[in-house]
Structures are given as structure tokens and as C-alpha cells.
Design an enzyme around this catalytic site. Structure first.
Site, PDB file in Angstrom:
ATOM      1  N   CYS A   1       0.816  -1.219   0.000  1.00  0.00           N
ATOM      2  CA  CYS A   1       0.000   0.000   0.000  1.00  0.00           C
ATOM      3  C   CYS A   1       0.847   1.266   0.000  1.00  0.00           C
ATOM      4  CB  CYS A   1      -0.938   0.012   1.197  1.00  0.00           C
ATOM      5  SG  CYS A   1      -2.194  -1.252   1.067  1.00  0.00           S
ATOM      6  N   HIS A   2       1.751   1.367   0.977  1.00  0.00           N
ATOM      7  CA  HIS A   2       2.522   2.602   1.076  1.00  0.00           C
ATOM      8  C   HIS A   2       4.002   2.335   1.253  1.00  0.00           C
ATOM      9  CE1 HIS A   2      -1.626   3.362   2.435  1.00  0.00           C
ATOM     10  NE2 HIS A   2      -1.522   4.354   1.573  1.00  0.00           N
TER      11      HIS A   2
END
Lengths: 169, 419
Positions: A133-134
């Protein structure tokens, strides 16, 4: 008008407001608390897993309290790599010994401590986990090494019921 | 105002109006003096009202078929798409309607920024607008969770986890929001409840927004105060009604294009996979209208500060009437502000673009520069510009520059030579 009268009145107002506030609070609290985890959710708080079929170097993922839990049977190299890390290099310093009671078995909640995604196994710059995701990188002990996540992946309360079964929660 | 003098013609009308002055209200709304130079950027208020009503009507009908349960929600949405009469149409209007709503609201907001509509005496209109915008984001986010696809589930997980950045009580708050230890059925049912509630809150705020607007009246492209009613104004009906109606038709063509020709282009294919708490999709991105803020969130390497930056980016707008120190409203007369305005537009578009890209390498660098600039624009450029900028003289009235004394002397000369 006498001097005393307004004081009495003020006292009555203040007392009424105070009682009113307690009453409002007492009514609002159930409305707020009903949103907290309920009895049926709490009842599912522990789960038992048979790990006899897990091969060396493999990870299984089980669901506990609606969250994935990684159970990894680590290879000697991975254990060594995790133990060799200096505490100064860690964002959230924690010894590998404190995270894995039995160094061969690493049990942790498979949820990235940034915003809750599930990291991918055997990925990232530290041969551990990588969150798609990040972009948080975790090492072979599930400790945060790089990226926005602030903490290591959480180690839940667990115990070996016998040599083949782990009880989580 | 002339409203007070309104007397219904019929006897029954008078009897009714004395008891409930609805006819006086209707008269006010039709007679409402509007600056005659409003351009098409002013038609988005009406378009947004249309969007809200569309979402409420399609939402009500979808709710008749949707089932808010973790085991049934995904299937019930497919049931709407395949079995329910015109279910596909209603759902595609609702899903694309959200995007159209945001498209219109962004144009509406940037119109305000260009023409200085947020300045005195319209600060309250502006702040109510920002609250509506926040509620729209909440409604859109929760609505996106309802189909219970992979993007629904993981979007809900990521966004609710933003609250875990709060020190000490963060985790308790997140468990409270979820009603459990992860996003699950209790989360879905409460999101459905709130998704149903918020549009009606927005409707109430829209009434206040319009009420607050009708006190000072509309701003206009040259941003000067207008005497009402005067030769600078026209009655709302029929002049503005017709213009708004025409713009709405154009807007509906765009809307219909998405609904009928590319209903899924603004969504994500991953949301046609049922929610799975064991697997996160490889690339999570929010809907396009939230991307600039998502880029700001990701551009800060610290978890708490990232969340703070993202929220500040939205809330800073509420302080805009006081951050912009210039007394001149319209950018038409502010040559420097006009340039900074377009740089801001570009900055937000860039943030939106990098928000959709992976947060690494060059994209991350661009996101950081653009985030910094976003805050510099509001916190440094706007306050200073009000004092430093040399503005162009304002015309005395809307009619003034047309009849004589056009601020651009070149134009006046040309006009004279033509005559």
C-alpha cells in the site's frame, strides 16, 4: 431586591445545569458505547492452529479476530539475519528473542502498522515482508526497517498447547 | 426588501400566506435580483442541487434492494445489476453520480477561488460550503464501502486506520469505529446507516448555504458590490433559471456519457472481487476525487504528521477568507493572483496525478514539492500578496465598463475607432 436572592438563583441554575449534564451524559454514553466491539465479537478472541504441516521457510496465514496472523517457520539463515541486526538500526527497537519465543516460529499479526494493509511474504529490501500500500519494509523478524509504518508488526499473545498446536489469543 | 410588500392575488392565497408565508418565499426566489454578468461558472450551484437530488433518489431506490450484511452485500449488488428491473441503470447513475457530484463541486470551489466569492461578506456561505464538501467526502467514502468488494474493504481499512495515528487513544477509537478488531459486519451496517443519513444533513446545509447566499446576494465576475435591484441585476426567474437549465443539460450529456458508455472507467476492477481480509490488492488507490489529499498523506514519511497534513489541507480552506488579505475579490483585477491561481490549479492536478501513482522515486519527490507548494500558497503567498500586489482599478458598476470607461483603454480605443 435583597442581595441574597440572585445568589440563590445562580446556585439553582448551576445545580440544574450540572444535573442536566449528568443526565445527558448518561443517555449519550449507551448510544456511543453500542458501537464498541460487542460480546459476540469478543467471544471469538482466541483460536487454535495446527502447524504440523508447515515446511521450513514457509508461512501460513490464519484469521484471528478478523485479522490475518502470519505463522512463519524460519530457516536458520533467517533467524541469524534477524539476530544480527543492531538495535541502533531499528525504528522500533526490539530484540528478535523477545519477538519469537521459539526462534524457529515467528507468530505475528499480519497487519502493517501504518494503515492496516496485509504485507506480502518474502518481499522487500530486508527479505521479510513488504507492504504494497505505502511501501513499508519489514525484516525477517517482522520489524519495521523502512517506510512510513511506525512500529514492528504486533506479536499477539500466543502459546504452544503442544508441539504441533499454537493457541493465539 | 421588496419581499415584504408581496401580496398574493387570490383570496385563498392571501389567507394561506398570512398563516404560512410560502408564497412570499416563492416570490422572493423568483424575483431574487441577480448580477446580470454571471457567466457559466455560476451555473454549478444549480447543477450541484441536481446532483444531490439524483443521489438521494437513486440511493433510496438502491436501498430497497441492497442488503447491508458482510455475507450478502456483494451478492445483493450483483443482484441489483443483473436481476432488478433497471437496477444496472440506477446503480450506474448512483456510482457515476458521485463522480459527477465531485466534478461539479470542484468547479464550484475553484470558481469561488478565482472570483474571490469567499471574501467578506460571504465567509459563512463559504464555511458552510466546506462543511458540505467534508460531508460529501464522508458519504462518498462510506458509499464506496457498501458493495463489499476488495477496494471497499481495503479502502475502509486504510481510511479508518488514519485514526490510529492519534496518540494513546487511537487504537481504541479505531476499534470503536469498526465495532470489532477489524473491518467486518458491524462496520458495514453502521457505514450503511451513516451513508443514508449524510445526504439529508447535506440537504439541510444546502438550505442554509442558499439562505446565507440570499442575504448579500451573488458575487459576480468583476467582484464589485452591486446595488439591488438596479440596472446591474436581472430577476432570477426567468433569466438565471434558463441559463442554469441550459448548463444543466450540457452537464447531463457528460453524465450520460459516463453512465451509458463507460460506467466503470472511474471505478476499480478490484472492486468486482468480493472482500477478502487475508489479501490486500497490490495497488490501493482511492477514488479520483480524493487523490490530491491521498498524495499529501503519502508525501509525509511520518504516520501522524501525514494524517495531520492531509486534514490540514482540507481545513485550511475554512480559514481562506482571513488568509487572503486582498480586498479585491475578482482575479480579473489581480494580475499576480491570477497567475498564482493557475499555479495552484496545476499543483492540485499534479497532486491528483501522483496520488494515483506508486509512492516511490520521482513520484514521491514531486508529491513532496507539490504538497509544500499547496501550503505555501495558502499560508504565505495569499497573505503577502494582499499587501504587495498592484491591482487594476475597479469599474464603478457592471454596466459601467460596457457603456464607457472600460478598464482596458486599448479596448476603448478600438471601440471608438470602430464607431
Amino acid at each position: 431586591m435583597s442581595e441574597k436572592k440572585p445568589e440563590r438563583r445562580e446556585f439553582l441554575f448551576t445545580a440544574s445545569y450540572a444535573v442536566g449534564a449528568v443526565g445527558v451524559g448518561a443517555v449519550v454514553w449507551p448510544l456511543v458505547d453500542q458501537m464498541n466491539p460487542d460480546a459476540s465479537v469478543k467471544a471469538l478472541a482466541s483460536t487454535e492452529v495446527d502447524v504440523s504441516s508447515v515446511q521450513l521457510g514457509k508461512t501460513i496465514t490464519v484469521l484471528w479476530r478478523g485479522k490475518p496472523v502470519f505463522i512463519k517457520r524460519r530457516t536458520p539463515e533467517e533467524i541469524e539475519e534477524a539476530k544480527a541486526v543492531k538495535m541502533e538500526d531499528l525504528k522500533d527497537p526490539e530484540k528478535d528473542e523477545d519477538r519469537a519465543k521459539d526462534p524457529e516460529w515467528l507468530v505475528m499479526v499480519g497487519v502493517c502498522t501504518h494503515l492496516g494493509c496485509v504485507p506480502l511474504n518474502d518481499k522487500g529490501d530486508y527479505n521479510g515482508w513488504f507492504c504494497p500500500c505505502h511501501g513499508s519494509h519489514y525484516d525477517t523478524s517482522g520489524r519495521i526497517r523502512k517506510g512510513p509504518a511506525p512500529l514492528n508488526m504486533e506479536v499477539p499473545k500466543y502459546e504452544f498447547v503442544n508441539s504441533n498446536t499454537i493457541k493465539i489469543g | 426588501m421588496s419581499d415584504q410588500e408581496y401580496v398574493p392575488k387570490s383570496k385563498f392565497g392571501k389567507w394561506f400566506n398570512d398563516r404560512l408565508p410560502l408564497l412570499t418565499l416563492a416570490s422572493h426566489l423568483t424575483e431574487y435580483p441577480t448580477p446580470k454578468n454571471l457567466n457559466y461558472w455560476w451555473t454549478f450551484g444549480g447543477i450541484l442541487t441536481f446532483c444531490l437530488i439524483t443521489q438521494i433518489v437513486t440511493g433510496l431506490t438502491l436501498a430497497m434492494h441492497y442488503i447491508a450484511h458482510a455475507d450478502l452485500a456483494f451478492e445483493s449488488v450483483e443482484h441489483i445489476m443483473r436481476d432488478v428491473n433497471y437496477g444496472w441503470l440506477i446503480r450506474y447513475i448512483h456510482a457515476n453520480g458521485a463522480s459527477m457530484f465531485f466534478l461539479a463541486v470542484y468547479i464550484h470551489i475553484f470558481r469561488s477561488l478565482f472570483y474571490g466569492s469567499y471574501k467578506s461578506p460571504r465567509e459563512i456561505i463559504w464555511i458552510i460550503g466546506i462543511i458540505i464538501y467534508l460531508l460529501m467526502m464522508a458519504a462518498a467514502f462510506m458509499g464506496y464501502v457498501l458493495p463489499w468488494g476488495q477496494m471497499s474493504f481495503w479502502g475502509a481499512t486504510v481510511i479508518t486506520n488514519l485514526f490510529s495515528a492519534i496518540p494513546f487513544i487511537g487504537e481504541g477509537i479505531v476499534n470503536w469505529l469498526w465495532g470489532g478488531y477489524s473491518v467486518d459486519n458491524p462496520t458495514l451496517t453502521r457505514f450503511f446507516t451513516l451513508h443514508y443519513l449524510i445526504p439529508f444533513l447535506i440537504l439541510g446545509l444546502v438550505v442554509l448555504h442558499i439562505w446565507a447566499l440570499h442575504i448579500p446576494g451573488n458575487n459576480n465576475p468583476i467582484g464589485i458590490d452591486v446595488k439591488k435591484p438596479s440596472k446591474d441585476t436581472v430577476p432570477f426567474h426567468p433569466y438565471i433559471v434558463i441559463k442554469d437549465g441550459f448548463a444543466l443539460l450540457m452537464f447531463m450529456i457528460v453524465f450520460a456519457f459516463f453512465v451509458f458508455y463507460s460506467p466503470n472507467i472511474l471505478g476499480h476492477a478490484d472492486n468486482y472481487i468480493e472482500a477478502n481480509p487475508m489479501v490486500t490488492p497490490a495497488h490501493i488507490v482511492p477514488e479520483w476525487y480524493l487523490l490530491p489529499f491521498y498524495a499529501i498523506l503519502r508525501s509525509v514519511p511520518d504516520k501522524l504528521m501525514g494524517v495531520v497534513a492531509m486534514l490540514s489541507a482540507i481545513l485550511i480552506l475554512a480559514a481562506l477568507p482571513w488568509l487572503d488579505t486582498s480586498k479585491i475579490r475578482s482575479a480579473v483585477f489581480r494580475p499576480l493572483y491570477k497567475q498564482f491561481y493557475w499555479i495552484l490549479v496545476a499543483d492540485v492536478l499534479i497532486l491528483g496525478y501522483v496520488g494515483a501513482m506508486p509512492a516511490e522515486g520521482l513520484y514521491l519527490l514531486i508529491a513532496r514539492v507539490a504538497t509544500a507548494y499547496y501550503f505555501i500558497h495558502f499560508l504565505m503567498i495569499l497573505p503577502i500578496l494582499g499587501f504587495k500586489e498592484k491591482t487594476i482599478p475597479l469599474p464603478l458598476s457592471i454596466t459601467d465598463p460596457v457603456l464607457a470607461g472600460f478598464p482596458n483603454t486599448e479596448m476603448v480605443k478600438k471601440k471608438e475607432s470602430l464607431n
